[in-house]
Design an enzyme around this catalytic site. Structure first.
Site, PDB file in Angstrom:
ATOM      1  NE  ARG A  15      -7.609  -0.344   8.054  1.00 32.65           N
ATOM      2  CZ  ARG A  15      -7.538  -0.171   9.255  1.00 32.65           C
ATOM      3  NH1 ARG A  15      -7.851  -1.341   9.792  1.00 32.65           N
ATOM      4  NH2 ARG A  15      -7.715   0.934   9.831  1.00 32.65           N
ATOM      5  CB  ILE A  70      -4.728  -8.438   1.413  1.00 35.89           C
ATOM      6  CG1 ILE A  70      -4.476  -7.146   1.034  1.00 35.89           C
ATOM      7  CG2 ILE A  70      -5.370  -9.172   0.117  1.00 35.89           C
ATOM      8  CD1 ILE A  70      -5.626  -5.868   0.795  1.00 35.89           C
ATOM      9  N   GLY A  98       1.012   8.075  -0.931  1.00 33.03           N
ATOM     10  CA  GLY A  98       0.903   7.828  -2.355  1.00 33.03           C
ATOM     11  C   GLY A  98       1.774   8.052  -3.263  1.00 33.03           C
ATOM     12  CG  HIS A 130       8.303  -5.165   2.797  1.00 32.84           C
ATOM     13  ND1 HIS A 130       7.551  -4.769   3.865  1.00 32.84           N
ATOM     14  CD2 HIS A 130       9.414  -5.443   3.392  1.00 32.84           C
ATOM     15  CE1 HIS A 130       8.138  -5.017   4.916  1.00 32.84           C
ATOM     16  NE2 HIS A 130       9.308  -5.377   4.673  1.00 32.84           N
TER      17      HIS A 130
END
Ligand code: GRF
Length: 204
Positions: free
Chosen positions: A92, A94, A13, A110
């Site tokens: 995950r 999308i 994070g 990215h």
């Protein structure tokens, strides 16, 4: 009134933190309405707690399919009346269930200069390919894998790096800066998507 942001993160994070910092320093006009994570032990949760940000843990195994998981995410976004969705190391997929209702309102960071090295381990791919310059990209999320219209990029020389880890370490602070800048811009104007091209219009 500023924008309401949702951050989706699966791990450390640090990009989430860069948005928290951008808000605290008055650069971003908005607030983080919610953190959504798929991992109950994600360090991002600690950052949310420290900053009084609501969080939701949505583990993949609690859903029958990735489509259902995306509908679960959508419900949380609606509950928190979110304007902008930021994928910051969210591991995950999308799906259409989320992309369609939030088109051009979901962004991803990215760690490579797209369209080079999409997918997993962008830094390792760049290192192994031997490119001298890599960097990071913030782009809109579309149906493909890291294929959406590009909002902002930063180039980073990596020719002196001796491992993929060193590449990742060198690019990371550029990710934070680029992410903050894009979210700040979002809060103070709008990005206009014309085909693959994205331009920015500040609010007058
Ligand atoms: C970053 O390198 C990001 O580009 C990639 O995953 C990493 C997440 O790092 N998608 P963090 O969780 O923001 O520290």
């Amino acid at each position: 009134m500023g924008i309401r942001i949702a951050v989706l993160a699966s791990g450390r994070g640090s990009n989430f933190q860069s948005i928290i910092d951008g808000i605290k320093q008055g650069e971003i006009d908005g607030e983080i309405a919610v953190l959504i994570t798929d991992k109950k032990d994600a360090y991002a949760i600690e950052r949310a707690k420290e900053n009084g940000i609501p969080f939701h843990v949505l583990p993949r195994k609690e859903f029958r399919s990735k489509e259902e998981m995306n509908l679960g995410i959508k419900a949380v976004l609606e509950e928190h009346e979110v304007d902008l969705v930021v994928l910051a190391g969210f591991m995950r997929i999308i799906t259409q269930e989320l992309i369609a209702p939030y088109r051009h309102r979901i962004i991803n960071i990215h760690p490579a200069l797209l369209p080079s090295f999409p997918g997993l381990d962008g830094q390792k791919q760049a290192y192994e390919h031997g490119v001298k310059v890599s960097g990071c990209t913030v782009h809109f999320v579309d149906e493909g894998c890291d294929t959406g219209p590009i909002i902002e990029q930063a180039a980073v020389r990596i020719d002196e790096c001796r491992s993929a880890e060193e590449v990742a370490e060198k690019i990371l602070p550029y990710e934070h800066r680029t992410m903050r800048k894009v979210v700040a811009n979002f809060s103070k104007g709008r990005y206009i998507v014309e085909g693959r091209r994205v331009r920015y219009e500040a609010r007058k």
